[in-house]
Scaffold this active site. Structure first.
Site, short mmCIF file in Angstrom:
data_model
loop_
_atom_site.label_atom_id
_atom_site.label_comp_id
_atom_site.label_asym_id
_atom_site.label_seq_id
_atom_site.Cartn_x
_atom_site.Cartn_y
_atom_site.Cartn_z
N GLU A 9 58.55 66.46 58.04
CA GLU A 9 59.03 65.31 57.25
C GLU A 9 57.98 64.78 56.29
OE1 GLU A 9 60.91 60.93 58.17
OE2 GLU A 9 61.65 62.67 59.30
N ASP A 113 61.32 64.35 61.65
CA ASP A 113 61.30 63.43 62.79
C ASP A 113 62.55 63.61 63.64
OD1 ASP A 113 58.91 62.47 61.99
OD2 ASP A 113 59.59 60.45 61.47
N TYR A 334 56.43 58.86 70.29
CA TYR A 334 57.28 58.56 69.13
C TYR A 334 57.76 57.11 69.17
CZ TYR A 334 60.99 59.25 65.66
OH TYR A 334 61.79 59.17 64.56
#
Length: 811
Positions: A9, A113, A334
């Protein structure tokens, strides 16, 4: 055997992947390459939904007759075009497409992601590539080398992600339909009243509605005066143990916050006179034992709430810091998660992960306790059914080097580590004491609390001798009228005699306060539960599917409302501006401002993700809603949109000159469509004193209350946000009036080495932009000078009916 193309990303993730995968990678223009892999990256969104004018050039003009705009509508289902974003985005998109088309590339791995937005970025990027090659999905929650390697060993089939992709596309298209059409309709109707574009959106507008409802309660609030009486008591034995108590109505329920109101001023003074110097007794002494559990692990929203409450950080700032700890330092998992649970397969690594912190002094004691447990308490921590995309935010298996973290990063890391360690600790045990003291028939209440066993609170440095306020509890949640604070109490015995003294400042006069405005922390809570007040963590978990926005988007929604000048920050509070209140007023009763409706849409998007609803059914409902919304807005009487023109008080220049109007009264400053000006102005020929403050300053609209403060004080107390430099960068500054009554910027001194701006990163988490020198004139936004036109040949005069129709078409 061919190569595998990996699409990340952002560049930093591409670099991390190259360092974790086997083989030597050579850096090229926009990608890395080894014998087996080619790694490239997006820079956020490279592709976007096409604008209306991309479908039809006539849609460049905003006209009522063209609404609603439903691209490629077939059987009530729209069909959208995509277009590449311009600039660097378009350049990197070409790199990705060129690599994807290479003959030696056999398959592609989506390493964006792991979430709905990452899925959309990859899907849109590949849609424009005209490439049909097998796709697999990398799905990881940590950026450590071990997690990356494990992820590549457990790649998912791209086909398994189709429901998530469908949900992502539906969210994007629904936002386009509702936002584009409602904004155009409202702007056509209200441009002159609002001074520009009237932005409306599927999530931003109901969020504004929540804030506006609270603001209206504050505006309507009528304060009440009440009186409190506090006395001090001392036991009559030689020890003279003392404590304080607040008068309360013994007949009222304990939960009644007004029980401490001592009546009228005369009644309160009579109570003071009655008990002053009198002897009383400890009428009752009640001790209750209670326990408190540690807070649940953090998801993004709860971490943002905590950071706002404890540290004063905005939601955007907390997200940026957490993202840095995840991507750059690789010490947090995350962050853009909506789960507060872990999965069963993680259980074996939980204790070793806690053991890493025994070497760090702030966490050593708590980590040692967890390491020595024979069995971990997992009932509130592990639940596979509560984890979808990502588990709760916890430290990774790579302990942080605290010397490499800045102060903000250390604070967010500290919150996460302590919460992680605390969930494995036992409950804390407390004793709450309530003492009722009776003097001459009057009753006084004293509350005290004692920490008996710290339990999980020991992780936060609390001991029996040094308790602290609840970690994870917002200190602003104390109820109105709950005046008797909990404090340490001496050892007392029921029936014991005491002497009462009352200070000369009693009774104390108080006034009720209006409801507090939302902070970012409390607004995030309201968004998570679609505006419903839910304090219980378990109940809040059950409502997550129907919240406003997602953990990853809520911070940007708040910033968008600030940027549109619908709300503004006042300290830690969010205040709705006159512009924001007017928008909600004209939409009153419309489902668009209902948190419930938007919450239901979020639930339907989750249903699409789980395969329980089709995208076509969802989009059909969105189209119907868009059509009714446009009809309602375009039927609004433009007169109803006009905001009352503010009068800001006497003109300072006329006051200095002694100028009066024709009626012998002082001239005033009045708001108009473009400025705040003196009423002595009649025309260009009769310009009066000439005092004016333009509404548009450096791309920002100055609100009436801000202009009023500027005129009265000749400066604004707080820095104002949302200005833009000529380079297009945002900045904040105070405003002041110079000796010639011109508005200039006033920038405060910054600490040595601190910049007033920073570059905006690929996540949009950058902060301030470069600004001019102190005292630079704050000029209104310049209008482009129209180019000189050649004189056109004379045309025949159009019939009056045709002219009227044309004017109507323009709205």
């Amino acid at each position: 055997m061919g190569k595998t193309l990996i699409v990340a990303e952002k560049p930093s993730v591409g670099r991390d992947l190259s360092e974790a995968l086997p083989g030597k990678f050579d850096k090229k223009e926009g990608f890395f390459e080894s014998e087996d892999h080619v790694i490239t990256w997006a820079v956020g969104h490279l592709v976007e939904l096409a604008e209306p004018e991309d479908y039809n050039d006539t849609l460049k003009k905003w006209r009522v007759k063209d609404l609603p705009i439903i691209p490629g509508k077939t059987h009530d289902i729209p069909s959208f075009k995509l277009r590449a974003r311009s600039g660097d985005s378009e350049k990197q998109l070409k790199v990705i497409h060129r690599l994807a088309r290479r003959d030696d590339v056999d398959d592609i791995i989506n390493a964006c992601d792991a979430g709905r937005e990452g899925e959309l970025i990859f899907a849109y990027t590949m849609d424009l590539s005209n490439v049909d090659k097998p796709v697999r999905r990398l799905w990881i929650s940590s950026m450590t080398k071990k997690a990356i390697k494990d992820g590549f060993e457990q790649l998912r089939d791209g086909k398994d992600m189709r429901n998530l992709e469908s949900s992502a596309r539906s969210r994007s298209e629904a936002d386009w339909l509702v936002g584009m059409n409602a904004t155009r309709a409202a702007t056509i109707r209200g441009r002159s009243a609002f001074g520009g574009v009237v932005s409306i959106g599927r999530v931003q507008t109901p969020t504004l509605g929540i804030l506006a409802a609270r603001e209206q309660l504050i505006l309507d609030f009528v304060p009440e005066t009440y009186f409190l009486v506090q006395a001090e008591f001392a036991t009559t034995d030689p020890s003279g143990r003392s404590y304080k108590g607040m008068w309360f109505d013994h007949a009222k329920a304990k939960s009644d916050n007004r029980a401490t109101w001592a009546g009228t001023q005369e009644e309160a003074e009579a109570r003071v006179a009655k008990v002053r110097g009198a002897r009383g007794r400890v009428a009752s002494l009640e001790i209750k034992k209670r326990t408190s559990r540690p807070g649940m692990l953090y998801d993004l929203t709860s971490l943002q709430r905590e950071a706002n409450s404890r540290l004063g950080y905005s939601a955007k700032r907390t997200l940026g810091i957490a993202q840095s700890l995840y991507e750059r330092h690789k010490v947090l998992t995350y962050p853009r998660t909506n789960s507060r649970y872990l999965t069963t397969d993680m259980v074996p690594e939980l204790q070793p992960r806690a053991a890493m912190f025994t070497a760090l002094p702030p966490y050593a004691e708590g980590a040692t306790y967890v390491m020595n447990l024979r069995e971990l308490p997992l009932e509130r921590i592990v639940d596979d059914s509560k984890v979808e995309d990502h588990h709760a935010i916890i430290p990774t298996d790579q302990v942080a080097d605290l010397s490499k973290l800045d102060d903000s990063e250390k604070r967010i890391y500290d919150l996460v580590v302590k919460r992680y360690l605390s969930v494995f600790h036992p409950v804390a045990k407390h004793e709450d004491t309530v003492v009722i003291t009776e003097v001459e028939g009057e009753h006084f209440r004293t509350k005290g609390t004692v920490l008996v066993e710290p339990g999980w609170r020991a992780v936060y440095g609390e001991t029996i001798d040094a308790p602290a306020e609840d970690p994870g509890v917002d200190p602003a949640t104390k109820a109105e009228g709950d005046e008797d604070e909990k404090a340490p109490l001496p050892k007392l015995t029921e029936g014991e005699s005491v002497d009462a003294t009352v200070d000369d400042d009693q009774p104390v006069e108080k006034q009720t306060k209006p409801p507090a405005r939302y902070s970012e922390g409390t607004l995030l809570s309201a968004m998570e539960t679609a505006g419903k007040l839910v304090d219980d963590e378990t109940a809040r978990e059950m409502m997550k599917d129907r919240g406003l926005g997602t953990p990853a988007t809520r911070a940007s929604i708040i910033e968008l409302l600030i940027g549109r000048q619908y709300i503004q920050r006042e300290g830690r509070q969010l205040k709705v501006t006159g512009k924001g209140m007017k928008l909600i007023e004209i939409l009153e009763g419309h489902p668009l401002i209902s948190p419930d409706m938007t919450g239901n849409w979020e639930k339907q998007l989750r249903d699409i993700e789980h395969g329980e609803l089709t995208a076509d059914v969802f989009m059909k409902g969105i189209v119907e809603f868009t059509e009714t919304t446009v009809t309602k807005i375009t039927e609004i009487d433009p007169v109803a949109l006009r905001m009352a023109r503010a009068e800001l008080g006497p003109c300072p220049r006329c006051a200095a000159l002694g100028n009066l109007n024709d009626e012998g009264q002082p001239n005033i400053i009045r708001e108009n469509a473009r400025a705040y000006g003196c009423t002595s102005w009649k025309s260009r020929e009769e310009a009066g004193c000439g005092f004016v403050i333009w509404r548009a300053i450096a791309g920002r609209q100055l609100m009436p209350d801000e202009a009023k403060e500027l005129i009265e004080q000749r400066f604004t107390t707080d820095e104002l946000q949302g200005f833009r430099s000529r380079a297009g960068k945002s900045f904040r500054a105070r405003l002041k009036l110079d000796d010639d009554d011109k508005v200039v910027f006033d920038f405060p001194e910054l600490p040595e080495g601190q910049k007033r701006w920073q570059k905006k990163d690929s996540d949009g988490d950058g902060a301030e932009a470069e600004v001019g020198a102190d005292g630079a004139e704050a000029k209104p936004a310049a209008a482009k000078k129209p180019a000189a036109k050649k004189k056109a040949p004379a045309k025949k005069k159009a019939p009056a009916k045709a002219k009227a129709a044309a004017a109507t078409d323009e709205g």
